[in-house]
Design an enzyme around this catalytic site. Structure first.
Site, PDB file in Angstrom:
ATOM      1  N   LYS A  11       0.847  -1.214   0.000  1.00 55.86           N
ATOM      2  CA  LYS A  11       0.000   0.000   0.000  1.00 55.86           C
ATOM      3  C   LYS A  11       0.871   1.248   0.000  1.00 55.86           C
ATOM      4  CE  LYS A  11      -1.838   1.749   4.005  1.00 55.86           C
ATOM      5  NZ  LYS A  11      -1.610   3.181   4.239  1.00 55.86           N
ATOM      6  N   ASN A  12       1.815   1.295   0.915  1.00 55.07           N
ATOM      7  CA  ASN A  12       2.547   2.555   1.087  1.00 55.07           C
ATOM      8  C   ASN A  12       3.525   2.839  -0.049  1.00 55.07           C
ATOM      9  OD1 ASN A  12       1.016   3.156   3.285  1.00 55.07           O
ATOM     10  ND2 ASN A  12       2.511   2.448   4.795  1.00 55.07           N
ATOM     11  N   CYS A  48      -4.959   7.892   9.236  1.00 56.92           N
ATOM     12  CA  CYS A  48      -5.305   7.379  10.568  1.00 56.92           C
ATOM     13  C   CYS A  48      -4.928   8.386  11.640  1.00 56.92           C
ATOM     14  CB  CYS A  48      -4.589   6.050  10.804  1.00 56.92           C
ATOM     15  SG  CYS A  48      -5.268   4.735   9.797  1.00 56.92           S
ATOM     16  N   ARG A 104       0.112  14.307  13.517  1.00 59.05           N
ATOM     17  CA  ARG A 104       0.946  13.958  12.355  1.00 59.05           C
ATOM     18  C   ARG A 104       1.337  15.241  11.607  1.00 59.05           C
ATOM     19  NH1 ARG A 104      -1.578   8.597   9.716  1.00 59.05           N
ATOM     20  NH2 ARG A 104       0.506   8.417   8.804  1.00 59.05           N
ATOM     21  N   ASP A 111       3.558  -0.065  12.214  1.00 57.97           N
ATOM     22  CA  ASP A 111       2.303  -0.519  11.599  1.00 57.97           C
ATOM     23  C   ASP A 111       1.972  -1.977  11.941  1.00 57.97           C
ATOM     24  OD1 ASP A 111       1.893   1.958  10.537  1.00 57.97           O
ATOM     25  OD2 ASP A 111       2.680   1.466   8.553  1.00 57.97           O
ATOM     26  N   ARG A 136      -9.307   0.572   3.697  1.00 58.95           N
ATOM     27  CA  ARG A 136      -8.298   1.505   3.200  1.00 58.95           C
ATOM     28  C   ARG A 136      -6.985   0.803   2.894  1.00 58.95           C
ATOM     29  NH1 ARG A 136      -6.704   5.731   6.939  1.00 58.95           N
ATOM     30  NH2 ARG A 136      -5.104   5.690   5.351  1.00 58.95           N
TER      31      ARG A 136
HETATM   32  N1  EPU Z   1       6.835  13.699  11.731  1.00 55.34           N
HETATM   33  C1  EPU Z   1       7.094  15.005  12.071  1.00 55.34           C
HETATM   34  N2  EPU Z   1       7.081  15.931  11.070  1.00 55.34           N
HETATM   35  C2  EPU Z   1       6.838  15.608   9.785  1.00 55.34           C
HETATM   36  C3  EPU Z   1       6.564  14.269   9.447  1.00 55.34           C
HETATM   37  C4  EPU Z   1       6.580  13.331  10.446  1.00 55.34           C
HETATM   38  O1  EPU Z   1       7.321  15.333  13.233  1.00 55.34           O
HETATM   39  O2  EPU Z   1       6.847  16.502   8.933  1.00 55.34           O
HETATM   40  C5  EPU Z   1       6.858  12.681  12.796  1.00 55.34           C
HETATM   41  C6  EPU Z   1       5.517  11.972  12.964  1.00 55.34           C
HETATM   42  O3  EPU Z   1       4.659  12.713  13.818  1.00 55.34           O
HETATM   43  C7  EPU Z   1       5.917  10.643  13.542  1.00 55.34           C
HETATM   44  C8  EPU Z   1       7.265  10.373  12.851  1.00 55.34           C
HETATM   45  O4  EPU Z   1       7.724  11.636  12.382  1.00 55.34           O
HETATM   46  O5  EPU Z   1       6.115  10.748  14.914  1.00 55.34           O
HETATM   47  C9  EPU Z   1       7.200   9.413  11.682  1.00 55.34           C
HETATM   48  O6  EPU Z   1       6.177   9.788  10.777  1.00 55.34           O
HETATM   49  P1  EPU Z   1       6.313   9.499   9.213  1.00 55.34           P
HETATM   50  O7  EPU Z   1       6.397  10.799   8.502  1.00 55.34           O
HETATM   51  O8  EPU Z   1       7.395   8.510   9.002  1.00 55.34           O
HETATM   52  O9  EPU Z   1       4.926   8.844   8.888  1.00 55.34           O
HETATM   53  P2  EPU Z   1       4.037   9.077   7.595  1.00 55.34           P
HETATM   54  O10 EPU Z   1       4.909   9.287   6.410  1.00 55.34           O
HETATM   55  O11 EPU Z   1       2.989  10.083   7.889  1.00 55.34           O
HETATM   56  C10 EPU Z   1       3.996   6.611   6.832  1.00 55.34           C
HETATM   57  C11 EPU Z   1       2.951   5.580   6.546  1.00 55.34           C
HETATM   58  C12 EPU Z   1       2.307   5.153   7.843  1.00 55.34           C
HETATM   59  C13 EPU Z   1       3.372   4.608   8.781  1.00 55.34           C
HETATM   60  C14 EPU Z   1       4.483   5.639   8.972  1.00 55.34           C
HETATM   61  C15 EPU Z   1       5.665   5.130   9.783  1.00 55.34           C
HETATM   62  C16 EPU Z   1       2.174   6.161   4.355  1.00 55.34           C
HETATM   63  C17 EPU Z   1       1.115   6.689   3.499  1.00 55.34           C
HETATM   64  N3  EPU Z   1       1.958   6.154   5.656  1.00 55.34           N
HETATM   65  O12 EPU Z   1       3.324   7.696   7.450  1.00 55.34           O
HETATM   66  O13 EPU Z   1       1.417   4.101   7.501  1.00 55.34           O
HETATM   67  O14 EPU Z   1       2.810   4.324  10.035  1.00 55.34           O
HETATM   68  O15 EPU Z   1       4.998   6.060   7.692  1.00 55.34           O
HETATM   69  O16 EPU Z   1       6.225   4.003   9.201  1.00 55.34           O
HETATM   70  O17 EPU Z   1       3.201   5.699   3.865  1.00 55.34           O
HETATM   71  C18 EPU Z   1      -0.395   2.672   7.806  1.00 55.34           C
HETATM   72  O18 EPU Z   1      -0.085   2.151   6.719  1.00 55.34           O
HETATM   73  O19 EPU Z   1      -1.251   2.192   8.582  1.00 55.34           O
HETATM   74  C19 EPU Z   1       0.278   3.895   8.200  1.00 55.34           C
HETATM   75  C20 EPU Z   1      -0.175   4.672   9.176  1.00 55.34           C
END
Ligand code: EPU
Length: 422
Positions: free
Chosen positions: A25-26, A120, A125, A310, A402
């Site tokens: 998915k991601n 989610c 976030r 995850d 999703r």
């Molecule tokens: N963070 C910040 N600032 C930012 C971005 C992130 O402080 O600008 C923090 C977040 O709050 C968190 C950490 O950094 O504490 C990691 O967040 P990350 O940016 O890695 O997460 P994401 O890119 O929003 C993706 C996946 C998530 C998965 C996370 C961590 C996608 C679409 N989503 O989210 O997937 O949990 O990486 O591996 O790729 C899921 O599939 O269920 C899901 C939630």
């Protein structure tokens, strides 16, 4: 599928048999958005049929692309006629990965206006690291009126140094830097397999990205990306992990196909420590859990190659029946514990202490109605239902839809007693 549906599981049946894992998915979410940077036709294989993907494909059509499913898991996207940098499909606010349209449309048009992402809601976030990266490449970024709006007269390569690890910000930086002038270096980049998959996809289309899979990624900007090629998305390590945990939780024996075993190392190591037998081949894994009770253990979730956040709710569900006391510490999203209240309904004994869940294993769970409020918590509830004595009813299926393709059908093929209906 209607989101008013519910899932009814009768627990206690061991999972048995073979199952084919779908595409990530991601990775797919990012690659579909990235296709907007290419001029021409791209064929994407191993795309999971889930609602997040459909919303992104609809958005591509709305901005001028032609999108056709040409086989069960294959979608062809012709991006030649993309004319708009505005993604105002309101459904984009239901998923996180919609922010990848910002990086990709900046590459194509030097501007982008995209509905603010959702996804989610298990933790704050922020997107400050994405904004920092876009600004470092020469953009101005505003987040008002429900949109992310980014503009650049020129995108110019630069050094991006992240303060914390972010999968999304790493991928968005790769997207924006690919069609920038000059070289970009990303330090503290995430190493997840889906980061590598996005880089591989873009390189096949003509990008020059090196170091994906390490903490330092170097991107030499190129003038354009050309289509006419195919790409097959990598297997979904979270779907694979969810099924492996489900096998361990039901004391079953299953073989997963279309997996990359090394992506599963953190989970496989923990399951082995708990008494489960894991056998790996080139692209398959067999999980054998013919044991009375798994042993307790401790984990801390971390960016890849650490234990994935995850898989936290699913793994906590397995630990709820382990022999002894376990601790899960959440190292990525410190408040990701919404599943605990639902597991309590089935009789789990879990206490929260700061960023940790202390899980005292109980001999069994007893089925109950549950209403999870995020994607991985929903998968955890399915596992809980498979383990529990009696019947578990799972509501709020929009979360499961999703991110898990044909999940109920796959579990049925593994002999689970599970149905979806009104
Ligand atoms: N963070 C910040 N600032 C930012 C971005 C992130 O402080 O600008 C923090 C977040 O709050 C968190 C950490 O950094 O504490 C990691 O967040 P990350 O940016 O890695 O997460 P994401 O890119 O929003 C993706 C996946 C998530 C998965 C996370 C961590 C996608 C679409 N989503 O989210 O997937 O949990 O990486 O591996 O790729 C899921 O599939 O269920 C899901 C939630």
């Amino acid at each position: 599928m209607s989101t008013e549906d519910r899932i009814i599981v009768r627990g206690g049946k061991r999972l048995e048999g073979n199952v084919v894992v779908g595409g990530s998915k991601n990775a797919a979410v990012a690659i579909i958005c990235a296709s907007a940077m290419i001029k021409g036709k791209v064929t994407l294989e191993n795309i999971p049929k889930i609602t997040d993907i459909q919303v992104l494909l609809d958005t591509l059509s709305q901005i001028g692309a032609t999108v056709n499913w040409t086989a069960e898991k294959t979608v062809q996207i012709d991006t030649t006629d993309i004319k708009s940098y505005v993604c105002d499909n309101i459904d984009l606010s239901t998923l996180r990965g919609s922010y990848y349209f910002v990086g990709s449309l900046l590459g194509r048009f030097r501007q982008a206006k995209v509905v603010f992402p959702g996804g989610c809601n298990f933790a704050p976030r922020p997107i400050d690291q994405h904004i920092y990266a876009f600004e470092t490449l020469g953009c101005t970024v505003e987040t008002t009126g429900g949109y992310i709006t980014a503009k650049a007269r020129k995108l110019v390569g630069n050094n991006i140094y992240f303060d914390n690890y972010s999968v999304g910000a790493t991928i968005n930086s790769i997207l924006a830097a690919t069609l920038a002038e000059g070289t970009t270096t990303i330090e503290n980049a995430n190493r997840e397999p889906h980061v590598v998959d996005v880089a591989n996809f873009l390189n096949i289309m003509g990008a020059d990205i090196k170091g994906a899979g390490t903490n330092t990624i170097r991107i030499k900007g190129v003038k354009e990306l050309l289509g006419g090629k195919s790409y097959s998305v990598c297997p979904d390590m979270i779907e694979a992990g969810t099924l492996m945990i489900a096998a361990a939780a039901t004391r079953g024996t299953i073989t997963l196909h279309n997996v990359t075993p090394e992506h599963m190392d953190s989970l496989s190591t923990k399951l082995t420590e708990m008494g489960v037998i894991i056998e790996t081949m080139d692209d398959s894994i067999t999980v054998k859990a013919n044991i009375k009770r798994v042993k307790s253990t401790n984990i801390k979730t971390m960016p890849y190659p650490g234990f994935p956040t995850d898989l936290h709710p699913q793994f906590a569900t397995l630990l709820s029946i382990a022999d002894g006391e376990s601790r899960i510490t959440e190292g990525v999203f410190p408040t990701r514990f919404q599943y605990v209240e639902q597991l309590h309904k089935l009789g789990a004994n879990i206490q929260l202490s700061g960023e940790s869940a202390i899980i005292k294993g109980v001999p069994k769970l007893i089925g109950a109605p549950v209403s999870p409020t995020d994607l991985r918590a929903a998968a955890a509830m399915v596992i809980a239902g498979l383990m529990a004595e009696g019947q578990t009813t799972i509501h709020n299926l929009e979360y499961l839809d999703r991110g898990y393709e044909d999940f109920i059908e796959k579990l049925k093929s593994l002999k689970a007693v599970i149905e979806r209906g009104k």
